[in-house]
Design a protein around this motif. Structure first.
Motif, short mmCIF file in Angstrom:
data_model
loop_
_atom_site.label_atom_id
_atom_site.label_comp_id
_atom_site.label_asym_id
_atom_site.label_seq_id
_atom_site.Cartn_x
_atom_site.Cartn_y
_atom_site.Cartn_z
N GLU A 7 0.83 -1.21 0.00
CA GLU A 7 0.00 0.00 0.00
C GLU A 7 0.87 1.26 0.00
O GLU A 7 0.65 2.19 -0.78
N TRP A 11 1.26 3.95 -3.12
CA TRP A 11 1.03 5.39 -2.96
C TRP A 11 2.26 6.19 -3.35
O TRP A 11 2.16 7.21 -4.03
N PRO A 66 -8.08 7.52 -4.93
CA PRO A 66 -8.13 6.06 -4.76
C PRO A 66 -9.22 5.36 -5.57
O PRO A 66 -8.99 4.28 -6.11
#
Length: 115
Positions: A7, A11, A66
């Motif tokens: 994750e 990002w 997102p």
């Protein structure tokens, strides 16, 4: 733990890619000599340079949202395939950057599709 690392990596990569594509769009919108010459070599007119800039800027913003980042990554991957093909078959020059960005976008897609 592994999913948290993925994750954070996703990002980080998305933010870096967004910065690169926003900068590329800026260069197209401000008439930097390199993109002007590249699109002039295509023979399609400068409107196509602006279109590419709009696609890059929209993709850059989309990478940071997102809910749509996978769509943005896929769209930018198509733009990079077009950029690589343009350099390889029409205007010359190096297509390395387009392939590197394409690879990074594929990584974003692969991480995002694991979820």
């Amino acid at each position: 733990m592994r999913s948290r690392v993925l994750e954070i990596g996703s990002w980080t990569l998305r933010v870096l890619l967004a910065a690169v594509f926003a900068f590329a769009a800026y260069r197209k919108f401000t008439g930097h000599p390199t993109p002007v010459a590249t699109f002039e070599g295509l023979g399609l007119g400068q409107w196509f340079r602006y279109l590419a800039g709009v696609l890059e800027l929209a993709g850059a913003v989309g990478l940071l949202i997102p809910a749509i980042h996978l769509w943005a990554a896929a769209g930018l991957a198509l733009v990079m395939i077009g950029a690589a093909a343009t350099h390889l078959f029409f205007v010359g020059g190096s297509a390395v950057l387009a392939f590197v960005l394409l690879g990074a976008l594929v990584v974003v897609l692969a991480i995002g599709m694991r979820k």
